[in-house]
Design a protein around this motif. Structure first.
Motif, PDB file in Angstrom:
ATOM      1  N   SER A  89      44.658  70.852  36.658  1.00 56.96           N
ATOM      2  CA  SER A  89      45.216  70.730  35.314  1.00 56.96           C
ATOM      3  C   SER A  89      45.219  69.246  34.984  1.00 56.96           C
ATOM      4  CB  SER A  89      46.641  71.286  35.248  1.00 56.96           C
ATOM      5  OG  SER A  89      46.640  72.696  35.318  1.00 56.96           O
ATOM      6  N   LEU A  90      44.477  68.874  33.943  1.00 55.25           N
ATOM      7  CA  LEU A  90      44.348  67.464  33.587  1.00 55.25           C
ATOM      8  C   LEU A  90      45.072  67.208  32.263  1.00 55.25           C
ATOM      9  CD1 LEU A  90      40.676  66.828  34.759  1.00 55.25           C
ATOM     10  CD2 LEU A  90      42.798  66.643  36.046  1.00 55.25           C
ATOM     11  N   GLY A  91      44.359  66.724  31.227  1.00 55.26           N
ATOM     12  CA  GLY A  91      45.019  66.398  29.979  1.00 55.26           C
ATOM     13  C   GLY A  91      45.757  67.577  29.379  1.00 55.26           C
ATOM     14  N   MET A  92      46.904  67.295  28.731  1.00 58.75           N
ATOM     15  CA  MET A  92      47.741  68.355  28.165  1.00 58.75           C
ATOM     16  C   MET A  92      48.351  67.868  26.857  1.00 58.75           C
ATOM     17  SD  MET A  92      49.674  69.898  31.520  1.00 58.75           S
ATOM     18  CE  MET A  92      50.836  68.557  31.627  1.00 58.75           C
ATOM     19  N   LYS A  93      48.565  68.817  25.919  1.00 56.54           N
ATOM     20  CA  LYS A  93      49.277  68.528  24.686  1.00 56.54           C
ATOM     21  C   LYS A  93      50.076  69.761  24.275  1.00 56.54           C
ATOM     22  CE  LYS A  93      47.844  64.308  23.623  1.00 56.54           C
ATOM     23  NZ  LYS A  93      47.098  64.091  24.866  1.00 56.54           N
ATOM     24  N   ILE A  94      51.198  69.526  23.578  1.00 56.93           N
ATOM     25  CA  ILE A  94      52.046  70.600  23.062  1.00 56.93           C
ATOM     26  C   ILE A  94      51.890  70.657  21.551  1.00 56.93           C
ATOM     27  CG2 ILE A  94      54.412  71.435  22.810  1.00 56.93           C
ATOM     28  CD1 ILE A  94      55.056  69.996  25.445  1.00 56.93           C
ATOM     29  N   ASP A  95      51.675  71.861  21.009  1.00 59.73           N
ATOM     30  CA  ASP A  95      51.527  71.998  19.562  1.00 59.73           C
ATOM     31  C   ASP A  95      52.870  72.353  18.922  1.00 59.73           C
ATOM     32  OD1 ASP A  95      51.958  74.737  19.859  1.00 59.73           O
ATOM     33  OD2 ASP A  95      49.997  75.336  19.102  1.00 59.73           O
ATOM     34  N   PRO A  96      52.950  72.390  17.584  1.00 60.45           N
ATOM     35  CA  PRO A  96      54.230  72.674  16.923  1.00 60.45           C
ATOM     36  C   PRO A  96      54.779  74.069  17.180  1.00 60.45           C
ATOM     37  CG  PRO A  96      52.707  71.592  15.396  1.00 60.45           C
ATOM     38  CD  PRO A  96      51.913  71.958  16.610  1.00 60.45           C
ATOM     39  N   TYR A  97      53.962  74.959  17.748  1.00 60.91           N
ATOM     40  CA  TYR A  97      54.398  76.329  18.023  1.00 60.91           C
ATOM     41  C   TYR A  97      54.932  76.499  19.456  1.00 60.91           C
ATOM     42  CZ  TYR A  97      51.834  77.287  13.732  1.00 60.91           C
ATOM     43  OH  TYR A  97      51.382  77.266  12.431  1.00 60.91           O
TER      44      TYR A  97
END
Length: 315
Positions: A89-97
Motif C-alpha cells: 500500500s503506497l500513496g493514499m488519499k481520503i475523499d469527501p465521502y
C-alpha cells in the motif's frame, strides 16, 4: 546553512536549509499536553503512504503487506485498521465521502476502503504486467493514480461521488519521458485546478499534466526535485518530499502550475528517508520509509510531525 548535495552523479544546487525544531518523542510531548510529534509504528511495518481526513486520524500504508495503520494524532495511539492483501500500500488519499483510495505498488492495483470500518468498497486491476502503482490524488471529478514503471495515468471517474466500474488508462505524452528507475511518482492538482502536477523521481523534473495526458515541463528556474516523492498543495504553495535527501522542499507556484520557484528546503534530525506528506492543523506529517535500512520484522519505524513551513523566502 548552504549545503551542496551530490546524488545520482549530479550536483543539486546549493540550498537554504531550515532545520525544524520539534519535540523528540511522543512521551515528552504528551507530558507537555500537546499532540506527539513522533509517532511509533509497528516494528517491520515499512510505511510509505499517509492520508489524513477531517478528523484527527492518520492512515499509513505498509509496503510489506499492504496493511493500513490508523493512528490518533492527539495521543499517538494506533492499530492496524485494515489487513493488507500481501502486496504494498503506497500513496493514499481520503475523499469527501470518507473513502480511502490506496495505490497498490507492484500489485498493479488500487483499492478503496471505508475509513470508518476498513471494509474494501472497490478494487481495481490497473496493470496486467510489471508496474509500480505509486501515488493518488483526488480532484472534483476523479481519482488520478501514477505508475512509476508505465507511462500512463489511471483515472477513476467519480461522477456524483459514485465509484466507477472500471478505471480509465490515459497514456502520458509530451515532455515527460520515462527512463531507468522511478519515473512519475507524487501527484497533486495545479493551483487553478485545471490540470495535475507530477514529479519524476529519477530526473527531478516537475510536469504539468493535462487531463488528456499531455505533459509539459514546469519551469523551476534551474532547481531539481530529484528523489521527489509525495506532493502536497496548499493554495499556491507546494510541499515536495525529496526522500533520500531527507528534506521537504517548499515551492511557490503560479496559478496554472507552469512555473515554480523553490523558496526553502526543510530538514529535521528525525527524518530517515521520509516518503510522503499530509497536513493536519499547523503540522505536516511524514512517515519514515527508511529505504536505505534493511527491512526485518524487528526494524522500528516512525512517522514524524514538523511545523508547516511558510512559503516566504527566509532572510
Amino acid at each position: 546553512m548552504k549545503l551542496p548535495i551530490t546524488i545520482l552523479g549530479a550536483i543539486v544546487p546549493a540550498l537554504t536549509m531550515t532545520i525544524a525544531t520539534a519535540g523528540p518523542a511522543a512521551a515528552s510531548d504528551q507530558r507537555a499536553g500537546t499532540p506527539p510529534t513522533t509517532l511509533a509504528l509497528p516494528d517491520g511495518f515499512q510505511p510509505e503512504g499517509i492520508a489524513i481526513g477531517a478528523g484527527p486520524f492518520a492512515y499509513i500504508g505498509s509496503m510489506a503487506d499492504g496493511s493500513v495503520y490508523r493512528v490518533d494524532l492527539r495521543t499517538g495511539r494506533g492499530a492496524v485498521f485494515s489487513r493488507g492483501p500481501g502486496t504494498p500500500s503506497l500513496g493514499m488519499k481520503i475523499d469527501p465521502y470518507g473513502r480511502l483510495f490506496v495505490a497498490g505498488g507492484t500489485g498493479g492495483d488500487a483499492r478503496v476502503l471505508d475509513v470508518r470500518t476498513g471494509r474494501i468498497l472497490a478494487s481495481y486491476r490497473l496493470a496486467a504486467g510489471p508496474s509500480f502503482v505509486n501515488d493518488v490524488v483526488i480532484t472534483k471529478g476523479a481519482a488520478w493514480i501514477t505508475d512509476s514503471t508505465n507511462a500512463v495515468l489511471y483515472k477513476l471517474p467519480l461522477r456524483g461521488g459514485r465509484l466507477p466500474a472500471r478505471p480509465v488508462r490515459i497514456p502520458l505524452t509530451g515532455d515527460l519521458r520515462y527512463g531507468t528507475g522511478f519515473n512519475a511518482n507524487g501527484i497533486t492538482p495545479t493551483p487553478d485546478g485545471r490540470a495535475l502536477l507530477v514529479v519524476q523521481s529519477n530526473t527531478g523534473g516537475l510536469f504539468r499534466v493535462e487531463p488528456s495526458g499531455r505533459t509539459r515541463r514546469v519551469d523551476l528556474h534551474g532547481e531539481s526535485l530529484v528523489e521527489g516523492d509525495g506532493l502536497l498543495l496548499r493554495g499556491r504553495t507546494m510541499y515536495a518530499v525529496q526522500n533520500r535527501l531527507n528534506v521537504v522542499t517548499v515551492l511557490r507556484l503560479n496559478a496554472a502550475g507552469t512555473e515554480g520557484r523553490v523558496v526553502r528546503r526543510v530538514g529535521d534530525p528525525r527524518f530517515d528517508v521520509p516518503a510522503t506528506v499530509a497536513a493536519f492543523g499547523s503540522r505536516l506529517y511524514l512517515p519514515n520509509a527508511r529505504f536505505d535500512t534493511p527491512a526485518t520484522p524487528d526494524t522500528p519505524y516512525t512517522a514524524v510531525a514538523i511545523p508547516t513551513p511558510g512559503s516566504a523566502r527566509p532572510r
